[in-house]
Design an enzyme around this catalytic site. Structure first.
Site, mmCIF file in Angstrom:
data_model
loop_
_atom_site.group_PDB
_atom_site.id
_atom_site.type_symbol
_atom_site.label_atom_id
_atom_site.label_comp_id
_atom_site.label_asym_id
_atom_site.label_seq_id
_atom_site.Cartn_x
_atom_site.Cartn_y
_atom_site.Cartn_z
ATOM 1 C CB SER A 445 -0.965 -0.039 1.189
ATOM 2 O OG SER A 445 -1.962 0.942 1.066
ATOM 3 C CG ASP A 524 -5.948 -2.336 -4.351
ATOM 4 O OD1 ASP A 524 -6.683 -1.448 -3.888
ATOM 5 O OD2 ASP A 524 -4.854 -2.656 -3.839
ATOM 6 C CG HIS A 556 -5.556 -2.164 -0.539
ATOM 7 N ND1 HIS A 556 -4.646 -1.616 -1.416
ATOM 8 C CD2 HIS A 556 -5.118 -1.827 0.695
ATOM 9 C CE1 HIS A 556 -3.712 -0.965 -0.747
ATOM 10 N NE2 HIS A 556 -3.978 -1.081 0.537
#
Length: 582
Positions: A445, A524, A556
């Site tokens: 991330s 995602d 995600h």
């Protein structure tokens, strides 16, 4: 160059799978009169369980993402489940605690990104984001109602009577306190010139008790929802004020009216009841409940997977067993302070591998967020790297939580700037201190974004890097985001298109010199795949050395063992392969 032999590859696979499979538990509350509600990563996925002191009973049929916070003793649980193959379009499901597995979908709630929620047993209040709005909703006998539009990310903290309290990232990176009314709706926002509010709960006297995190410390305050007046909270015991916390990570009122608080300092937390410190295992703790006359909380450390314990004894009630050989692969951990480019001291956790020499190969593992923290808490990524023979350095770069508002807000308007210098300083410290013989970087991330920033802006510092679910292009990501993440990007970048453009790795591909592994979930919706596909094309056109792994039907959030293995295994194997290249 030495080639990794099949037996070594097999060991890495086995160790990563065993670490991911270790059961991990977090405490959510007390339901069905006197049963603990626990969310556990067990049976290969995230599930909700009832625990009555003996066996656990699984409530859900299919894997979930989370549950909404229940009021004490309610007879049902509200499950949150992604119904979009990882794109975080969530639906809500109700299951009565007396009939485990019999789920009922709450059809009035159309799929959206569910951010938080509280279930009173009669009403469900939650925050959710769609493409065009972030809003506070209530679902009760009158159906689904929109109580208020929110300016950005918002999270429901508590409900008492008709009073709703919550927290929100509404502007400038600061965290505001908000209230609403369950019957009439509306929104009141309270800000403090001193800093940001943290965890909040409504007192029996109908005031909001909250943490207030200022430049370098945190304290408890009460906010009168009628006029917004803020007063420091006086507690019966002075233990809390003597502790001098820098963060308050959770607080809530027990059924007997006492205030439970979990506060943190230097990456470890302490538990307080009405200000008096309660003996607890070293590490970090989650919410605290009163169950059958005793205090219960969750506990974790860098060497202890999340578990449920009673206090003050620390006796485990629910825990997963960490195999002894993997426990020995974690030789020790410590907090160090690293001097950065401007004289700032960067709090950095170090996890030493029992399978690596000193000096030895070292990975700078960068956390996501960026408003998050590496602490004395279990990290499957870090444990897997240690098992594979890497020391791990985890810097709490500017923007991290847990060390005061001044440090957290330094990142606003400067992504891929000062925090990259902090990460670089931690890498140099690892080599200069004698820990590292060679350096790698890895993150997921925002941590993946830091990997790309490091390889484009600091060529030569790292031997190779792994970027998982990373930000590639702020401008394209903004256009692909829903209302909540558009607001987040605006706050982080100061709303500057020039910052978005100049701090996007896609615009600096020419600078990459070191091997790079890209790992990205297909669906995602936080850091979308499309910009990464463009990055792959740019890397290919320029003859850069890279490998890419697209995880099918995944998002995600990592909610199943299968997805965790598909993300973590190629990362560790890539680094192990690069380690053997001399």
């Amino acid at each position: 160059m030495r080639i990794i032999m099949p037996v070594e590859f097999s060991r890495i696979v086995r160790d990563v799978e065993r670490l991911i499979a270790v059961e991990k538990y977090s405490l959510q509350g007390v339901v069905d009169g006197d049963k603990l509600l626990v969310v556990g990563f067990s049976e290969g996925s995230v599930n909700a369980y009832l625990y009555d002191g003996g066996e656990t009973v699984k409530l859900n049929r299919e894997p979930i993402n989370s549950v909404l916070d229940p009021h004490y003793g309610v007879g049902r649980v509200i499950l949150v489940r992604d119904v979009s193959k990882g794109a975080e379009q969530h639906a809500l499901f109700k299951v009565n605690t007396s009939r485990p597995g019999e789920e009922q979908r709450l059809e009035a709630v159309k799929p959206m990104r569910i951010l938080s929620g509280v279930d009173t047993g009669e009403a469900v209040v939650f925050t959710g984001a769609t493409e065009d709005r972030v809003a506070l909703y209530a679902l009760d006998g009158g159906g689904l109602r929109e109580l208020a539009r929110l300016p950005g990310f918002g999270f429901v903290s508590d409900i008492r009577g008709d009073l709703i309290a919550g927290l929100g990232f509404f502007g400038g990176g600061r965290v505001s306190l908000f209230t609403s009314n369950l019957s009439s709706g509306g929104l009141r926002v309270f800000d403090s010139g001193e800093g940001s509010f943290s965890s909040a709960s409504i007192s029996p006297g109908m005031k909001v008790t909250a943490g207030l995190e200022t430049a370098r410390e945190a304290r408890l305050v009460t906010v009168d929802p009628r006029d917004g007046s803020v007063e420091d909270l006086e507690l019966p015991s002075k233990d809390f004020s003597s502790y001098r916390p820098t963060a308050i990570t959770w607080l809530g009122y027990l059924p007997d009216g006492r205030l439970a608080v979990v506060a943190r300092r230097e990456g470890r937390s302490a538990v307080f009841i009405d200000g008096e410190r309660v003996e607890a295992p070293q590490g970090n703790h989650g919410r605290v409940v009163l169950w059958r006359g005793k205090l219960v909380t969750s506990h974790t450390s860098l060497s202890t997977p999340p578990r449920i314990v009673s206090l003050p004894s620390g006796e485990p009630l629910l825990e997963g067993g960490l195999p002894e050989d993997l426990r020995r692969s974690i030789a020790g951990s410590r907090l160090v302070w690293v001097e950065s480019f401007d004289g700032s001291r960067v709090p950095t956790y170090v996890l030493e591998s029992g399978r690596a020499p000193t000096p030895g190969p070292t990975v700078v593992l960068v956390h996501g967020g960026p408003f998050a923290e590496d602490s004395d808490s279990w990290d499957t990524f870090a444990a897997s790297l240690a098992a594979a023979g890497f020391h791990v350095v985890m810097p709490n770069y500017r923007g991290s939580t847990g060390y005061g508002e001044e440090w957290r807000l330094k990142i606003i308007g400067d992504p891929c700037g000062g925090e990259l210098e902090d990460v670089s300083a931690a890498a140099r410290w690892a080599r200069e201190s004698g820990l590292a013989s060679e350096l790698y970087i890895m993150g997921y991330s925002y941590g993946g974004y830091m990997t790309l920033c490091a390889l484009t802006m600091k060529p030569g510092l790292f031997k190779a890097g792994v970027a998982g679910a990373s930000v590639v292009d702020w401008e394209e990501m903004y256009e692909l985001s829903d209302a909540a993440f558009r607001n987040f990007i605006e706050q982080l970048t100061g709303g500057s298109r020039e910052i978005m453009r100049s701090r996007s790795p896609i615009n600096h591909v020419d600078r990459i010199k070191e091997p790079l592994a890209l790992i990205h979930p297909q669906n995602d919706s936080r850091t979308p795949l499309k910009p990464l596909l463009r990055l792959m094309g740019e890397l290919l056109a320029r003859g850069k050395t890279f490998e890419a792994h697209i995880i099918p039907d995944a998002g995600h959030a990592i909610n199943t063992m299968e997805d965790a293995v598909k993300i973590l295994l190629p990362a560790v194997f890539f680094l192990a392969t690069q380690r053997e290249r001399r």
